[in-house]
Design a protein around this motif. Structure first.
Motif, PDB file in Angstrom:
ATOM      1  N   ASP A  83      41.719  35.332   2.479  1.00  0.00           N
ATOM      2  CA  ASP A  83      42.799  34.713   1.710  1.00  0.00           C
ATOM      3  C   ASP A  83      42.512  33.224   1.493  1.00  0.00           C
ATOM      4  OD1 ASP A  83      44.149  37.117   1.580  1.00  0.00           O
ATOM      5  OD2 ASP A  83      45.508  36.644   3.242  1.00  0.00           O
ATOM      6  N   GLN A  84      41.952  32.571   2.509  1.00  0.00           N
ATOM      7  CA  GLN A  84      41.654  31.140   2.391  1.00  0.00           C
ATOM      8  C   GLN A  84      40.582  30.864   1.337  1.00  0.00           C
ATOM      9  OE1 GLN A  84      41.220  28.819   5.961  1.00  0.00           O
ATOM     10  NE2 GLN A  84      42.520  30.236   7.091  1.00  0.00           N
ATOM     11  N   GLU A  87      42.685  30.670  -1.737  1.00  0.00           N
ATOM     12  CA  GLU A  87      43.717  29.639  -1.712  1.00  0.00           C
ATOM     13  C   GLU A  87      43.161  28.223  -1.609  1.00  0.00           C
ATOM     14  OE1 GLU A  87      45.945  30.928   1.670  1.00  0.00           O
ATOM     15  OE2 GLU A  87      46.676  32.729   0.651  1.00  0.00           O
ATOM     16  N   GLN A  88      41.953  28.084  -1.055  1.00  0.00           N
ATOM     17  CA  GLN A  88      41.367  26.765  -0.839  1.00  0.00           C
ATOM     18  C   GLN A  88      39.929  26.728  -1.364  1.00  0.00           C
ATOM     19  OE1 GLN A  88      41.881  25.361   3.226  1.00  0.00           O
ATOM     20  NE2 GLN A  88      43.581  26.767   3.501  1.00  0.00           N
TER      21      GLN A  88
END
Length: 112
Positions: A83-84, A87-88
């Motif tokens: 997910d990171q 998201e980033q």
């Protein structure tokens, strides 16, 4: 020899590639010519003092439970780690580096 990590998640590939300059040059030429590759974005390109994935010719990582244990040798990455990546995006190189024990990050510990 080229080594590294290929992560597939949500229809996107994230890849860490490392090796000597001549080998990297040949690989990049092949990737750019291959019609299966599109929208390539290099997030980081630099010399590193040691290989982070020296024992992984090209390891594949995927979301937990996605392929289950159907294919031997695949790394099941924790969902929050993947997910990171989405998201980033500015942290993608650092997140990928943590997949190796040399990275020493929390993701490396979770993947052991």
């Amino acid at each position: 020899m080229i080594t590294g990590l290929l992560v597939y998640d949500r229809g996107l590939f994230y890849q860490w590639i490392e090796g000597p300059d001549p080998s990297m040059g040949k690989l990049w030429q092949a990737i750019r010519k291959d019609p299966r590759h599109g929208d390539i974005e290099i997030l980081s390109e630099q010399q590193i003092p040691i290989r982070l994935f020296r024992d992984w010719h090209m390891q594949l990582a995927f979301r937990e439970g996605y392929w289950g244990s159907a294919i031997d040798g695949l790394v099941q990455a924790p969902n929050d780690v993947l997910d990171q990546l989405h998201e980033q995006p500015q942290r993608v190189p650092a997140i990928l580096a943590e997949f190796t024990a040399l990275g020493g990050g929390p993701f490396a510990r979770a993947l052991r």
